[in-house]
Design a protein around this motif. Sequence first.
Motif, mmCIF file in Angstrom:
data_model
loop_
_atom_site.group_PDB
_atom_site.id
_atom_site.type_symbol
_atom_site.label_atom_id
_atom_site.label_comp_id
_atom_site.label_asym_id
_atom_site.label_seq_id
_atom_site.Cartn_x
_atom_site.Cartn_y
_atom_site.Cartn_z
ATOM 1 N N UNK A 162 0.511 -0.999 -0.024
ATOM 2 C CA UNK A 162 0.176 0.125 -0.075
ATOM 3 C C UNK A 162 1.198 1.073 -0.230
ATOM 4 N N UNK A 163 0.271 2.083 0.285
ATOM 5 C CA UNK A 163 1.213 3.750 -0.246
ATOM 6 C C UNK A 163 -0.033 4.886 -0.042
ATOM 7 N N UNK A 164 0.128 5.426 1.513
ATOM 8 C CA UNK A 164 -0.879 6.058 1.666
ATOM 9 C C UNK A 164 -0.083 7.498 2.372
ATOM 10 N N UNK A 165 1.187 7.267 2.187
ATOM 11 C CA UNK A 165 2.347 8.988 2.120
ATOM 12 C C UNK A 165 1.545 9.916 1.019
ATOM 13 N N UNK A 166 1.823 10.890 1.367
ATOM 14 C CA UNK A 166 1.655 11.763 0.432
ATOM 15 C C UNK A 166 2.638 11.948 -1.014
ATOM 16 N N UNK A 167 2.089 12.472 -1.968
ATOM 17 C CA UNK A 167 2.847 12.051 -3.752
ATOM 18 C C UNK A 167 3.700 13.278 -3.667
ATOM 19 N N UNK A 168 4.906 13.589 -4.247
ATOM 20 C CA UNK A 168 5.901 14.189 -4.141
ATOM 21 C C UNK A 168 4.857 14.965 -5.179
ATOM 22 N N UNK A 169 4.752 16.787 -5.098
ATOM 23 C CA UNK A 169 4.154 17.433 -6.243
ATOM 24 C C UNK A 169 4.935 17.021 -7.828
ATOM 25 N N UNK A 170 5.004 17.171 -8.959
ATOM 26 C CA UNK A 170 5.689 17.450 -9.759
ATOM 27 C C UNK A 170 5.506 18.579 -10.541
ATOM 28 N N UNK A 171 6.720 19.020 -10.726
ATOM 29 C CA UNK A 171 6.500 20.300 -11.794
ATOM 30 C C UNK A 171 6.945 20.416 -12.753
ATOM 31 N N UNK A 172 6.224 21.273 -14.065
ATOM 32 C CA UNK A 172 6.691 21.388 -14.920
ATOM 33 C C UNK A 172 6.179 22.766 -15.663
ATOM 34 N N UNK A 225 -6.132 0.619 -13.140
ATOM 35 C CA UNK A 225 -5.980 1.613 -12.054
ATOM 36 C C UNK A 225 -5.577 0.677 -10.796
ATOM 37 N N UNK A 226 -4.500 0.677 -10.171
ATOM 38 C CA UNK A 226 -4.559 0.133 -8.107
ATOM 39 C C UNK A 226 -4.822 1.764 -7.950
ATOM 40 N N UNK A 227 -5.896 1.534 -6.266
ATOM 41 C CA UNK A 227 -6.186 2.215 -5.883
ATOM 42 C C UNK A 227 -4.694 2.907 -4.847
ATOM 43 N N UNK A 228 -5.316 4.077 -5.054
ATOM 44 C CA UNK A 228 -3.545 4.800 -3.899
ATOM 45 C C UNK A 228 -4.305 6.267 -3.906
ATOM 46 N N UNK A 229 -4.253 6.872 -2.303
ATOM 47 C CA UNK A 229 -3.945 8.426 -1.940
ATOM 48 C C UNK A 229 -3.044 8.673 -0.891
ATOM 49 N N UNK A 230 -3.935 9.697 -0.725
ATOM 50 C CA UNK A 230 -2.656 9.840 1.064
ATOM 51 C C UNK A 230 -3.617 10.346 1.445
ATOM 52 N N UNK A 231 -4.262 9.648 2.545
ATOM 53 C CA UNK A 231 -4.837 10.226 3.790
ATOM 54 C C UNK A 231 -4.624 10.702 4.103
ATOM 55 N N UNK A 232 -5.775 11.290 4.957
ATOM 56 C CA UNK A 232 -6.479 12.342 5.361
ATOM 57 C C UNK A 232 -5.134 13.610 6.493
ATOM 58 N N UNK A 233 -4.898 12.560 7.852
ATOM 59 C CA UNK A 233 -3.235 12.809 8.472
ATOM 60 C C UNK A 233 -2.586 13.431 7.768
ATOM 61 N N UNK A 234 -2.227 12.941 6.015
ATOM 62 C CA UNK A 234 -1.136 14.148 5.475
ATOM 63 C C UNK A 234 -1.328 15.227 4.582
ATOM 64 N N UNK A 235 -3.082 15.419 5.066
ATOM 65 C CA UNK A 235 -3.042 16.545 3.982
ATOM 66 C C UNK A 235 -2.336 17.737 3.994
ATOM 67 N N UNK A 236 -2.023 18.202 5.610
ATOM 68 C CA UNK A 236 -1.427 19.185 5.712
ATOM 69 C C UNK A 236 -0.088 19.394 4.662
#
Length: 585
Positions: free
Chosen positions: A183-193, A218-229
């Motif tokens: 699984x992966x629940x940590x925030x995804x690093x923004x990618x700048x183009x 699609x393999x479901x994944x996402x940033x969980x609420x606690x990592x939104x900030x």
Amino acid sequence: MIHTHELIFIVLRETSTFFHSVEEDTAATTLIYYIQESGIKDIAVFPASEEDKYAGTIYTQFAEFLERNTAPVFCISCWTSTYAVASDFAAMIRESHPASLIVAGGVHFNSMEEVNYSLKEDEFDIIFRGGGETFLEFIKLAVVDKSVKIHKKDDVINMSGPALGKGAFYLNNSEIQGQGRGSFTLPIVPLIGSTKDYADIRILLNDSCPNACDYCFIQPSGTIFQYWPKLISWVEDSADAVKKETGQKVILSLSDSAPFNKINRKQTVDYMRRQTGRVQFDGMNIFADPTDLDEEFYDIVDEFGIHNFFIGRDRIEQDDFIGRKCNGKLRSSEELDRELDMILDFMEYLNSGKNQLSKEIYIGYIISPYEKADYSRKLLQEFSKTVQHSSALDNIRVQSNIFLLNPYPGTNISKKSIGEFIPMRNFYYPYPNVWVGRNTVHIYLEIVRLVIAKMFCNNSNFFFYKPMLELAHSLQFRTDFNHALIDDIADRPLRDFAYRTVEKILKMNLGAEQSLDTYLQNILSVYYTGCMVSLVMGRPEFLKYKNLYDIIVKKDKAVSFLMRDLKMIKELTLAGKVPVLEKYL
């Protein structure tokens, strides 16, 4: 002198149909960030330069990279469309640095069949399936803490220490060890183009979709609420840095597959309100399903300034084989007709909406390998209808794109189609598979649709693509081509170019070749023609070059991938494994 790093990370993700290059990947970038956070300081990444990313030179560049760099662990992240390259790179690593551990991951390994195949073929030592948290834990234990001891000799691996988590697979005495997926629940690093007009900050919040279409991987994944900030802060910092350093406008690209589906909508809106409370964006890109386009969605578009929409139309009639669904239920032809009306109404709304940004809609369609003439004709009529509808609107551009159905590993389509296609692990994009059943379309029809007609069809060049799409229809269903369509192209140089392009293809006598070699040579010729069309659409000034085709033939190094594919097609045909081509034997 060779430099020994703690770890080497290889990112293989394609981005272009023509003159392929490898694009940065948000998932890989995120993993590299967390690897460094775990305590690894000396990490080398490939590709590192623009030259590294070009398919025509990527093998040479990687060979030179291996002469200068090594590490106890090589990590390879790949998509299905770059699996062949990943496999080749693994072989190069084994030859140059046989003691190094080779681990792999990425969306291709969502399928257990592909995990089993790759391990038994001895291509990779460990494969991580699913989200990357198990992979990150492995790197920390094996490379940083060294509590997992790995000994590799003659491609045989022995490990001791803490057990690997879910989603980690490897061979032990010829038996595959491992289970589940990570699984992966940590925030995804923004990618700048960056483009000449604006900077694009790409993020992923919750990549999931409740539709469960049969062709989807699609393999479901996402940033969980606690990592939104944390994610909100990253995006804010990125936007501030761009505006301070370049003064460019900043666009937010939300990469979620269905961010405003009824199930995901509230969560996405909650996040966006928190994010836009910190950053004033100049526009926003999203994916949307036609069923998302309701009155509430209109308000969301206004609230967040969304101006670019990628809409998955996919099919225009009910199709049990392809399985285009809505929340798990097959979409009927009546529902699909209503969805077209919703798209047309949405165009009207955008054109008169409060947001004064120039808006774009990209509509994606999927072509079946078992397409019928009536369906193909209706699809061409829909293209004309959307173009005609949008041409009366002054603040919106509509583009369409066509994809041939791909049976991605692990999808319901791949299970339905066993024996009807060559598995994609052997073919590089845009030829990741070849439909080989007797009742399927021929590979050159894939190329006509995907190479000549794949470029976005928009208001400014639709009159060029209309005859190209008609040509694909005529070739597939053995009808006479309507040359009068070319006369509708107002621009004289472009009209002349269209005549030359169509005549070049018609002279090939596709479908009536006398030998397999002629058939394969025609595929190559259509590919080069498609590259030429691609360049002309992007750079109209090239229309003045009468010998552009010959220049491309001489200079296109990326064709080596296609040549490898054609060689494999020939070998499989001669072995009797491609029924659709047996007439050439």
